[in-house]
Design a protein around this motif. Structure first.
Motif, short mmCIF file in Angstrom:
data_model
loop_
_atom_site.label_atom_id
_atom_site.label_comp_id
_atom_site.label_asym_id
_atom_site.label_seq_id
_atom_site.Cartn_x
_atom_site.Cartn_y
_atom_site.Cartn_z
N UNK A 1 0.71 -1.23 0.15
CA UNK A 1 -0.19 0.09 0.29
C UNK A 1 0.87 1.21 -0.01
N UNK A 2 1.86 1.03 0.80
CA UNK A 2 2.69 2.30 0.84
C UNK A 2 3.47 2.59 0.13
N UNK B 1 -7.64 2.63 -2.10
CA UNK B 1 -7.23 1.99 -0.90
C UNK B 1 -8.42 1.32 -0.16
N UNK B 2 -8.61 0.00 0.15
CA UNK B 2 -9.61 -0.85 0.49
C UNK B 2 -9.76 -1.73 1.72
N UNK C 1 -1.89 -2.53 -8.94
CA UNK C 1 -2.78 -3.52 -8.56
C UNK C 1 -2.00 -3.98 -7.12
N UNK C 2 -3.05 -3.46 -6.08
CA UNK C 2 -0.84 -4.64 -5.13
C UNK C 2 -2.44 -5.67 -4.27
N UNK C 3 -2.17 -6.54 -3.80
CA UNK C 3 -3.15 -7.45 -4.05
C UNK C 3 -2.74 -7.49 -2.03
N UNK C 4 -3.51 -7.85 -1.62
CA UNK C 4 -3.88 -8.24 0.06
C UNK C 4 -2.60 -9.37 0.40
N UNK D 1 9.81 1.44 0.41
CA UNK D 1 8.75 2.51 -0.28
C UNK D 1 8.10 3.29 0.28
N UNK D 2 8.33 3.89 1.13
CA UNK D 2 8.18 5.33 1.28
C UNK D 2 8.72 6.65 0.57
N UNK D 3 9.55 6.10 -0.28
CA UNK D 3 10.08 7.43 -1.30
C UNK D 3 10.03 6.80 -2.86
#
Length: 206
Positions: free
Chosen positions: A35-36, A48-49, A93-96, A176-178
């Protein structure tokens, strides 16, 4: 009652410069930073879900590496970014992260050109479910080690062995924050896909 002027919310359209598009999935274990990463690179407001983590997940979701995590993705994350001088649109698409969502992984991964797998050296085993799904589905991928501040570092050869990666599979690192670091990981993936797949695979907008 006069509520004042009203207008439709702004819509972010795909730029006219886009001539190709591709679906990319971002996978990995629970709390690894998917997600980040999507939030850091998306050029539109990411979808975001997420739901709060409740007591019902105790003993199911491992929070040891992320004790301050209060929400979890229960469906997907979505973002969009433009690359190659604005001519290529990547739909992310980000997977859970939890293995119990594997049927959803399979649905979301359908039609994906490739996948960026995030991994955490504090729990490399958490990446194996996603890697196994990609291998079985024949979806090419690159792996990015998300460099958490307290995570141990290992030589590349040891990481490849622990993740059971083929020699040709790209392995890189990112924060991932950058945004710049996350873009580098995505560029590593797209360069790999370009080298190993025909450019004709990239879908042209209709």
């Amino acid at each position: 009652m006069d509520c004042g002027p009203w207008s439709d919310p702004p819509v972010t359209y795909v730029p006219a410069t886009v001539t190709r598009s591709a679906k990319i999935v971002v996978a990995g274990g629970f709390g690894v930073g998917k997600t980040t990463l999507i939030g850091s690179v998306s050029e539109v407001k990411p979808l975001r879900m997420e739901e709060p983590i409740t007591q019902a997940s105790a003993g199911v979701d491992d929070l040891r590496g992320t004790p301050h995590k209060t929400t979890t993705t229960v469906a997907m994350d979505f973002g969009r970014i433009h690359m190659a001088g604005g001519s290529l649109a990547l739909y992310l698409f980000g997977l859970p992260g939890q293995a119990r969502f594997q049927p959803l992984w399979e649905d979301l991964a359908e039609g994906a050109l490739g996948c960026l797998v995030l991994a955490d050296t504090r729990d490399l085993d958490a990446s194996h479910d996603a890697l196994g799904l990609l291998d079985s589905g024949g979806i090419p991928y690159a792996v990015a080690i998300n460099t958490f501040p307290d995570a141990p570092g290992y030589p590349e050869a040891e990481l490849r062995e622990a993740l059971a990666l083929d020699p040709h599979t790209p392995l890189t690192t990112c924060d991932a924050r950058d945004r710049t670091s996350s873009l580098h990981a995505l560029i590593t993936l797209t360069e790999y896909l370009t080298e190993h797949r025909s450019a004709a695979v990239l879908e042209s907008p209709r």
